[in-house]
Design a protein around this motif. Structure first.
Motif, PDB file in Angstrom:
ATOM      1  N   ARG A 133     -36.134  -7.432  -1.070  1.00 27.04           N
ATOM      2  CA  ARG A 133     -35.205  -7.646  -2.174  1.00 27.04           C
ATOM      3  C   ARG A 133     -35.224  -9.093  -2.620  1.00 27.04           C
ATOM      4  N   ILE A 164     -36.306 -17.705  -2.648  1.00 24.72           N
ATOM      5  CA  ILE A 164     -35.344 -17.828  -1.542  1.00 24.72           C
ATOM      6  C   ILE A 164     -34.095 -17.036  -1.903  1.00 24.72           C
ATOM      7  N   ILE A 214     -36.738 -15.778   2.888  1.00 25.55           N
ATOM      8  CA  ILE A 214     -37.805 -16.530   2.221  1.00 25.55           C
ATOM      9  C   ILE A 214     -39.029 -15.647   2.049  1.00 25.55           C
TER      10      ILE A 214
HETATM   11  C1  BTN Z   1     -35.943 -14.306  -5.209  1.00 27.53           C
HETATM   12  O1  BTN Z   1     -36.697 -15.155  -5.673  1.00 27.53           O
HETATM   13  O2  BTN Z   1     -35.390 -13.493  -5.948  1.00 27.53           O
HETATM   14  C2  BTN Z   1     -35.708 -14.274  -3.728  1.00 27.53           C
HETATM   15  C3  BTN Z   1     -36.800 -13.562  -2.993  1.00 27.53           C
HETATM   16  C4  BTN Z   1     -36.565 -13.491  -1.502  1.00 27.53           C
HETATM   17  C5  BTN Z   1     -37.563 -12.606  -0.805  1.00 27.53           C
HETATM   18  C6  BTN Z   1     -37.435 -12.679   0.679  1.00 27.53           C
HETATM   19  S1  BTN Z   1     -38.783 -11.940   1.535  1.00 27.53           S
HETATM   20  C7  BTN Z   1     -37.941 -12.072   3.037  1.00 27.53           C
HETATM   21  C8  BTN Z   1     -36.491 -11.716   2.752  1.00 27.53           C
HETATM   22  N1  BTN Z   1     -36.317 -10.274   2.819  1.00 27.53           N
HETATM   23  C9  BTN Z   1     -36.034  -9.757   1.632  1.00 27.53           C
HETATM   24  O3  BTN Z   1     -35.862  -8.546   1.412  1.00 27.53           O
HETATM   25  N2  BTN Z   1     -35.942 -10.713   0.714  1.00 27.53           N
HETATM   26  C10 BTN Z   1     -36.198 -12.027   1.278  1.00 27.53           C
END
Ligand code: BTN
Length: 319
Positions: A118, A189, A207
């Motif tokens: 997500r 992030i 991240i």
């Molecule tokens: C964004 O730019 O919208 C934030 C993205 C964050 C993705 C990371 S991957 C590890 C962690 N687990 C997830 O489901 N999301 C964050």
């Protein structure tokens, strides 16, 4: 123990390290040394063995797992509770579950693949296997609730510095949480806070870093990219994780000690679009203006065409 064997091999990168030395250092038998070497080879590490000389780590593969990370931790690292999973729905979701079980400050969750990664604002985060870094950190900072967004900026600075150290490429930061390379998003992030009415209980910092992907779904191909696609090189994910953990730990502690004013110039030095016209899409509508910078609290400052200043707490920024 496997992490310690790997660490010893790595410290003697350009020469052989004898089985006897490893066995003495780690107080294990020579047979156990051989077993760990064999296990590392099965994971993809190329380790040469020459009689009377010992072992030599010839090639380090892009292996990400618990001991690969642990073998690169600094002695004073706070990330001692490392959870590695091959496939998860989302490392954020795993973090929530572990929080419920009392996971300690500094818990690190890393996955090779996420099936429902997500992003911010409920978006999907494309997280295929073997190519990117998908990780979440559980932190228990003693800060005020309104300070939590600053942690996203601390993480962004740490990530930009880590990428520079591990790859030698400069990336930029787009407020609040995007890392941009050649105009495309290569990392994001997601900071999620858990609180009582009056205090922060914990923060999960998620991240995602696009490292070695060669393709992206059509729907995001024009805005997203990977370090590899932009540079035509491939990178070791675990090296980026190592640098990130080191950078994040010292920036986080310095932030707690000295406040956000220490982080602000580091963030601004890498910021994209400061002094330029931007469009901020907020929950209350759209605002156009010049991004003036960030405040001492980490809030985005925008001046519209009539000269009015606006403080943006949460928005999607379009350049
Ligand atoms: C964004 O730019 O919208 C934030 C993205 C964050 C993705 C990371 S991957 C590890 C962690 N687990 C997830 O489901 N999301 C964050």
């Amino acid at each position: 123990m496997k992490a310690k064997v790997l660490q010893l091999l790595r410290t003697c990168e350009d020469h052989f390290v004898s089985g006897e030395h490893i066995s003495n250092q780690l107080s294990i038998s020579r047979t156990m040394v051989w077993k760990y070497i064999d296990a590392l080879r099965k994971e993809g590490y190329v380790i040469k063995a020459v009689s009377n000389k010992g072992y030599h780590l010839v090639e380090e593969m892009d292996v990400v797992n618990e001991h690969a990370i642990r073998s690169r931790l600094e002695v004073d690292a706070i990330f001692q509770n490392i959870i590695y999973e091959d496939t998860v729905t989302s490392t954020q979701q795993v973090a929530y579950k572990l929080l419920g079980e009392g996971a300690p400050h500094g818990t690190l969750i890393v996955a090779n693949e996420q099936t429902s990664g997500r992003g911010r604002l409920g978006r999907e985060w494309y997280s295929p296997a073997n190519t990117g870094i998908w990780m979440s950190l559980i932190m228990r900072p003693n800060i005020e609730m309104q300070q939590t967004p600053q942690l996203t900026l601390v993480a962004a600075v740490a990530l930009a510095r880590a990428i520079k150290e591990a790859t030698n490429y400069d990336v930029q930061i787009k407020w609040p949480n995007d890392l941009i390379f050649n105009g495309k998003k290569i990392a994001g992030i997601l900071t999620e806070m858990q609180s009582d009415p009056d205090r922060v209980k914990s923060v999960i910092i998620g991240i995602g870093i696009n490292v070695n992907q060669q393709t992206f779904p059509e729907s995001i191909a024009n805005i997203a990219s990977s370090l590899s696609l932009e540079t035509r090189e491939t990178f070791h994910r675990v090296a980026i994780i190592e640098h990130f953990l080191r950078e994040f730990q010292w920036l986080y502690h310095t932030y707690l000690e000295k406040g956000f004013s220490f982080i602000k110039p580091l963030w601004e030095a890498r910021a994209i679009s400061i002094g330029e016209e931007i469009l901020a899409k907020t929950a209350n509508g759209e605002l156009k203006g010049v991004a003036e910078g960030i405040s001492d609290e980490g809030v985005l400052l925008l001046k519209d065409s009539e000269g009015n200043s606006h403080r943006i707490y949460s928005a999607d920024i379009h350049l």
